[in-house]
Scaffold this active site. Structure first.
Site, PDB file in Angstrom:
ATOM      1  N   HIS A  10      65.716  47.029  -7.676  1.00  0.00           N
ATOM      2  CA  HIS A  10      67.196  47.528  -8.567  1.00  0.00           C
ATOM      3  C   HIS A  10      66.911  49.099  -8.570  1.00  0.00           C
ATOM      4  CE1 HIS A  10      67.488  42.701 -10.364  1.00  0.00           C
ATOM      5  NE2 HIS A  10      68.050  43.211  -9.051  1.00  0.00           N
ATOM      6  N   LEU A  44      70.565  42.925 -15.944  1.00  0.00           N
ATOM      7  CA  LEU A  44      70.821  41.259 -16.122  1.00  0.00           C
ATOM      8  C   LEU A  44      71.862  41.137 -15.143  1.00  0.00           C
ATOM      9  CD1 LEU A  44      71.010  41.856 -20.167  1.00  0.00           C
ATOM     10  CD2 LEU A  44      68.564  42.284 -18.339  1.00  0.00           C
ATOM     11  N   GLY A  45      71.929  40.521 -13.675  1.00  0.00           N
ATOM     12  CA  GLY A  45      72.446  39.788 -12.584  1.00  0.00           C
ATOM     13  C   GLY A  45      71.542  38.158 -12.641  1.00  0.00           C
ATOM     14  N   GLY A  99      69.481  38.745 -10.290  1.00  0.00           N
ATOM     15  CA  GLY A  99      67.992  39.116 -10.633  1.00  0.00           C
ATOM     16  C   GLY A  99      67.879  40.423 -11.085  1.00  0.00           C
ATOM     17  N   ASP A 155      73.471  29.747 -12.988  1.00  0.00           N
ATOM     18  CA  ASP A 155      74.975  31.005 -13.126  1.00  0.00           C
ATOM     19  C   ASP A 155      74.754  30.415 -15.198  1.00  0.00           C
ATOM     20  OD1 ASP A 155      77.729  32.008 -14.582  1.00  0.00           O
ATOM     21  OD2 ASP A 155      77.608  31.714 -11.990  1.00  0.00           O
ATOM     22  N   ASN A 196      79.201  41.620 -18.483  1.00  0.00           N
ATOM     23  CA  ASN A 196      80.404  40.591 -18.856  1.00  0.00           C
ATOM     24  C   ASN A 196      79.735  39.695 -19.687  1.00  0.00           C
ATOM     25  OD1 ASN A 196      81.963  40.975 -16.724  1.00  0.00           O
ATOM     26  ND2 ASN A 196      80.898  39.982 -15.345  1.00  0.00           N
ATOM     27  N   GLU A 203      75.986  49.731  -6.589  1.00  0.00           N
ATOM     28  CA  GLU A 203      74.427  50.149  -5.950  1.00  0.00           C
ATOM     29  C   GLU A 203      75.174  50.543  -4.416  1.00  0.00           C
ATOM     30  OE1 GLU A 203      72.843  45.730  -7.541  1.00  0.00           O
ATOM     31  OE2 GLU A 203      71.473  47.331  -6.778  1.00  0.00           O
TER      32      GLU A 203
HETATM   33  P1  AMP Z   1      75.094  40.154 -10.156  1.00  0.00           P
HETATM   34  O1  AMP Z   1      73.761  39.047  -9.320  1.00  0.00           O
HETATM   35  O2  AMP Z   1      74.781  41.272 -10.721  1.00  0.00           O
HETATM   36  O3  AMP Z   1      76.413  39.882  -8.895  1.00  0.00           O
HETATM   37  O4  AMP Z   1      74.963  38.836 -11.609  1.00  0.00           O
HETATM   38  C1  AMP Z   1      76.000  37.332 -11.185  1.00  0.00           C
HETATM   39  C2  AMP Z   1      75.454  36.696 -12.804  1.00  0.00           C
HETATM   40  O5  AMP Z   1      76.016  37.341 -13.812  1.00  0.00           O
HETATM   41  C3  AMP Z   1      76.108  35.422 -12.483  1.00  0.00           C
HETATM   42  O6  AMP Z   1      75.205  34.493 -11.938  1.00  0.00           O
HETATM   43  C4  AMP Z   1      76.482  34.990 -13.962  1.00  0.00           C
HETATM   44  O7  AMP Z   1      75.224  34.255 -14.646  1.00  0.00           O
HETATM   45  C5  AMP Z   1      75.919  36.294 -14.641  1.00  0.00           C
HETATM   46  N1  AMP Z   1      77.818  36.305 -14.983  1.00  0.00           N
HETATM   47  C6  AMP Z   1      78.681  36.930 -14.794  1.00  0.00           C
HETATM   48  N2  AMP Z   1      80.274  36.743 -15.134  1.00  0.00           N
HETATM   49  C7  AMP Z   1      79.906  36.181 -16.098  1.00  0.00           C
HETATM   50  C8  AMP Z   1      80.115  36.782 -17.486  1.00  0.00           C
HETATM   51  N3  AMP Z   1      81.539  36.443 -17.518  1.00  0.00           N
HETATM   52  N4  AMP Z   1      79.515  35.535 -18.836  1.00  0.00           N
HETATM   53  C9  AMP Z   1      78.301  35.331 -18.117  1.00  0.00           C
HETATM   54  N5  AMP Z   1      77.808  35.727 -17.163  1.00  0.00           N
HETATM   55  C10 AMP Z   1      78.320  35.933 -16.276  1.00  0.00           C
END
Ligand code: AMP
Length: 398
Positions: free
Chosen positions: A180, A209-210, A212, A284, A336, A385
């Site tokens: 990252h 925090l995603g 990954g 998720d 988010n 990114e």
């Molecule tokens: P990314 O890998 O950065 O695209 O992040 C994806 C993850 O972000 C998803 O699997 C969700 O678990 C989390 N996410 C996205 N929007 C929200 C939200 N409004 N509340 C909680 N988690 C979220």
């Protein structure tokens, strides 16, 4: 000037065409199921709307040619000719110890990627195919490789060496690399402006925090530690990756379940994390929060464990830097989820960190979420990114 950013996965290709005059996205798209039945390209543009092509894409060469056709399409396209594309920036997973910055693609780079497939068995072959397919389609523009690991190459040996026999480092390069990197670099730089910090005298922690997830410690713009390791499996609890565990778990469970080493690694990469920990509710975080709000104890325990692990890394990196001026939250969850941010910050009272609930509820923009009296600046900084890759590409071709 327009720059095309390409991010190839084993069966996917994500792209964005970015106008560098104003950092705007002219079009972005995704090719899915490359080499599998049911291939599909979806392109979105604010101006021209959504364009879907449901045609077979047996390989990445075909995918690249479809992307270029979609970008030039008479109705949905955003350019008249590929001559308008000044350069292509390619996301490359691993730069090993060789690459600590982005480079213009040459034979040496391609040989490195080819020789390093074992550092990223899913991503590295796809990265090479993407580069070669784009070079064949656009031979006259510069192509730039931007590595996920490069930003972390400033880590000192005490942070990147594992306590295993030295010969594995010397023979095979087994060490912490971190991932990252474009996100950690982009967000830590934005933190100086958003948090009004002095770039030459600052200690920043970035929490990406995603699905990954990783944390990094950045002193005066240089990464000094990060939570992912040789591969993206180490560190935080993630969507489906375990993060840190006792390595002895691997043999213990493999023996009980009759699994091979690679099957065990598949479990740790794809069936663990919040998904595995919650008993399979979801990877998720939105689903987990919904389950928790309906009284599901496993979902609650899982979300608490996730926040606790992030807070432990923040504590460790504060110690590593002997202080912290700014803590940034980014990526899907970090940007988010105000409840998760609040839960993490609830562990940081000893730092004098105070969250401002009203600011913490703002979404979709760069914002300081700490109170004026907080001793550390807490920030939400949406990552970008693709823009970071385009900016690196521009810097190299100028
Ligand atoms: P990314 O890998 O950065 O695209 O992040 C994806 C993850 O972000 C998803 O699997 C969700 O678990 C989390 N996410 C996205 N929007 C929200 C939200 N409004 N509340 C909680 N988690 C979220």
């Amino acid at each position: 000037m327009k720059i095309l950013v390409i991010n190839c996965g084993s069966s996917s290709l994500k792209y964005q065409l970015i106008d560098m005059e104003n950092d705007s996205v002219l079009a972005k798209g995704l090719c899915e199921r490359i080499g599998i039945d049911g291939s599909k390209l979806t392109q979105k543009s604010d101006e021209k709307g959504e364009y879907v092509i449901d045609q077979p894409m047996p390989n990445h060469d075909v995918a690249v040619s479809r992307v270029l056709s979609a970008l030039q399409d008479a109705t949905y396209g955003v350019i008249k000719s590929t001559d308008e594309i000044s350069a292509v920036g390619h996301r490359v997973l691993h730069g090993g110890q060789k690459y600590s910055a982005s480079v213009v693609v040459d034979d040496e780079l391609k040989k490195f990627v080819k020789d390093s497939f074992d550092l990223g068995p899913l991503h590295m072959p796809a990265n090479l195919i993407g580069i070669e397919a784009c070079q064949a389609a656009m031979p006259n523009v510069p192509h730039v490789a931007v590595f996920d690991t490069a930003f972390h190459q400033t880590m000192p040996p005490k942070a990147y060496l594992y306590a295993i026999p030295r010969e594995y480092y010397e023979k095979y390069g087994v060490r912490r690399y971190g991932f990252h990197g474009t996100s950690h670099s982009f967000v830590s730089k934005r933190a100086y402006e958003v948090g009004n910090l002095d770039p030459d005298n600052s200690k920043v922690i970035v929490c990406h925090l995603g699905n990954g997830a990783s944390v990094s410690a950045v002193v005066n713009g240089k990464c000094v530690d990060t939570s992912m390791g040789l591969t993206p499996l180490e560190g935080l609890i993630m969507g489906t990756r375990s993060g840190d565990i006792d390595p002895a778990v691997v043999e213990f469970v493999a023996n009980k379940e009759g699994l091979t080493l690679s099957e065990m690694l598949n479990v740790l990469n794809k069936k663990s994390g919040v998904y595995g920990m919650s008993g399979g509710i979801s990877s998720d975080f939105r689903d987990l929060e919904a389950a928790m709000n309906e009284g599901n104890q496993l979902a609650k325990d899982t979300l608490e464990a996730f926040a606790y692990r992030v807070a432990k890394y923040i504590g460790a990196y504060t110690a590593a830097m002997n202080g912290v001026d700014g803590i940034c939250f980014t990526a899907g969850l970090g940007e988010n989820d105000k409840n998760m941010r609040k839960l993490i910050v609830s562990y940081l009272g000893y730092l004098g960190a105070e969250i401002d609930d009203e600011a913490n509820a703002i979404r979709g923009k760069e914002v300081v979420i700490s109170t004026p009296s907080s001793k550390v600046k807490l920030m939400v900084i949406p990552t970008n990114e693709e823009l970071a890759i385009a900016q690196e590409t521009l810097a190299l071709i100028k």
